[in-house]
Enzyme design. Structure first.
Site, PDB file in Angstrom:
ATOM      1  N   TYR A  49     -27.362  18.640 -97.736  1.00 10.43           N
ATOM      2  CA  TYR A  49     -26.613  19.615 -98.534  1.00 10.43           C
ATOM      3  C   TYR A  49     -27.194  21.014 -98.407  1.00 10.43           C
ATOM      4  CZ  TYR A  49     -30.066  19.899-102.356  1.00 10.43           C
ATOM      5  OH  TYR A  49     -31.193  20.133-103.100  1.00 10.43           O
TER       6      TYR A  49
ATOM      7  N   ARG B  75     -29.323  26.178 -91.496  1.00 13.93           N
ATOM      8  CA  ARG B  75     -30.220  25.144 -92.041  1.00 13.93           C
ATOM      9  C   ARG B  75     -29.459  23.834 -92.234  1.00 13.93           C
ATOM     10  NH1 ARG B  75     -33.576  26.573 -97.332  1.00 13.93           N
ATOM     11  NH2 ARG B  75     -31.592  26.122 -98.330  1.00 13.93           N
TER      12      ARG B  75
ATOM     13  N   ARG C 248     -20.611  -1.262 -96.278  1.00 16.27           N
ATOM     14  CA  ARG C 248     -22.060  -1.113 -96.459  1.00 16.27           C
ATOM     15  C   ARG C 248     -22.867  -1.829 -95.382  1.00 16.27           C
ATOM     16  NH1 ARG C 248     -25.999   0.159-100.553  1.00 16.27           N
ATOM     17  NH2 ARG C 248     -27.840  -1.027 -99.972  1.00 16.27           N
TER      18      ARG C 248
ATOM     19  N   HIS D  27     -27.023  -0.813 -93.539  1.00 16.26           N
ATOM     20  CA  HIS D  27     -27.947   0.317 -93.451  1.00 16.26           C
ATOM     21  C   HIS D  27     -27.800   1.118 -92.155  1.00 16.26           C
ATOM     22  CE1 HIS D  27     -29.663  -1.723 -96.843  1.00 16.26           C
ATOM     23  NE2 HIS D  27     -30.624  -0.821 -96.971  1.00 16.26           N
TER      24      HIS D  27
ATOM     25  N   LYS E 266     -32.832  19.092 -95.878  1.00 18.37           N
ATOM     26  CA  LYS E 266     -32.298  19.209 -97.245  1.00 18.37           C
ATOM     27  C   LYS E 266     -31.412  17.994 -97.508  1.00 18.37           C
ATOM     28  CE  LYS E 266     -30.871  22.950-100.359  1.00 18.37           C
ATOM     29  NZ  LYS E 266     -31.818  22.699-101.414  1.00 18.37           N
TER      30      LYS E 266
ATOM     31  N   GLU F  47     -44.573  22.822-103.034  1.00 17.96           N
ATOM     32  CA  GLU F  47     -43.416  23.607-103.487  1.00 17.96           C
ATOM     33  C   GLU F  47     -42.929  22.991-104.782  1.00 17.96           C
ATOM     34  OE1 GLU F  47     -39.852  23.160-101.075  1.00 17.96           O
ATOM     35  OE2 GLU F  47     -40.430  21.142-100.500  1.00 17.96           O
TER      36      GLU F  47
ATOM     37  N   LEU G 101     -39.417  22.490 -97.933  1.00 14.64           N
ATOM     38  CA  LEU G 101     -38.158  23.066 -97.482  1.00 14.64           C
ATOM     39  C   LEU G 101     -38.426  24.561 -97.329  1.00 14.64           C
ATOM     40  CD1 LEU G 101     -35.041  22.456 -97.073  1.00 14.64           C
ATOM     41  CD2 LEU G 101     -34.804  23.720 -99.191  1.00 14.64           C
TER      42      LEU G 101
END
Ligand code: PDD
Length: 280
Positions: free
Chosen positions: A33, A52, A100, A102, A147, A179, A203
């Protein structure tokens, strides 16, 4: 003014926007995101945020469903449609819908969601008096430069902060401060301003980069170096950076206050220089 969403080409109010329960973002947190904001009509560092997003998607081998120019157009259109004074835009990109399992599905189309809501500024009290932060063990994975939608350690860290009346938690890994759960962090010792180095464990914030640049332009000694909690306790000033917090003074870390217990001059100067830089 409407809060609107864009999901794979369709616009709707956020309140009625829906994605499948088989979306891998929901099933596995299998996505990435970005958070972008506007100042009035001006988008803050749109290209850097989209770049990014591309880095994050590439790291997880998630296909970008649109070329960059198209993403840019969708963001601009969403801002126009939603008419907020300052808009907060979330872009969420997942590996898409699949039964579903993995491992990556053989055939899938990424899901792209964008939401456009008003950006709520932080209170004057927080800006003028500074905020408290706590430290917490960094239990995140080793690719924090991605992210990722997987934010459980960040969720737990923010909740721990909230429970003691603090604004943010600082992650500490191997004795080094990394951070915040949703922000980067700087420590000021005299005229030297230090932030943990970019790499895989943080990040690398877009605001962080700008603050490093404008600090140098303003004659400060801006450094990227490892710092321990003790280095943070010994600092004259502390502050956080990020899209929503901008440059936010910190006056207390755990049970220790900064020497003046007030936002310091270096932080204030960087906050003002930041606003000058973005033209507000
Ligand atoms: N957070 N570090 C982390 C872990 C973050 O989540 C963020 C941003 C930052 C600052 O990055 P930038 O300056 O590019 O916003 C640093 C956003 C705002 C969020 O998740 O809501």
């Amino acid at each position: 003014m409407p809060n609107i969403a864009f999901i794979n080409g369709k616009w709707s109010p956020v309140s009625s926007a829906k994605i499948s329960i088989e979306d891998r973002g929901f099933q596995f947190g299998d996505g990435v995101y970005e958070v972008i904001r506007t100042y009035g009509k001006n988008l803050f560092s749109l290209n850097e945020h989209l770049a990014r997003l591309q880095v994050s998607a590439k790291a997880l081998e998630i296909e970008m469903p649109y070329p960059m120019e198209m993403l840019e157009k969708i963001v601009l259109l969403g801002c126009k449609k939603s008419h907020h004074k300052d808009t907060l835009i979330y872009i969420q990109l997942t590996r898409g819908v699949a039964p579903r399992g993995h491992a990556f599905p053989k055939k899938n189309r990424s899901t792209l969601v964008m939401t456009f809501r008003p950006n709520k500024p932080l209170s004057d009290a927080m800006r003028n008096e500074g905020v408290s932060v706590i430290s917490t063990e960094d239990i995140r994975w080793a690719r924090c430069y991605v992210k990722s939608l997987n934010l459980l350690p960040n969720v737990m860290a923010r909740e721990a902060a909230k429970r003691v009346g603090a604004f943010e938690s600082l992650f500490v890994r191997d004795g080094k401060v990394m951070e915040g759960a949703g922000s980067n962090v700087f420590a000021v010792h005299g005229q030297k301003v230090t932030t943990p180095p970019a790499g895989t464990y943080i990040l690398s914030g877009i605001t962080r980069e700008i603050v490093l640049k404008i600090g140098r332009e303003n004659g400060l000694k801006m450094c990227e170096a490892d710092l321990s909690l003790d280095d943070f306790y010994a600092a004259d000033e502390l502050f956080l950076t990020g899209t929503t917090v901008e440059v936010l003074p910190v006056v207390r870390l755990n049970d220790k206050w900064t020497p003046s217990k007030k936002p310091g001059e270096v932080t204030r100067g960087l906050y003002e220089a930041f606003h000058k830089y973005i033209g507000t």
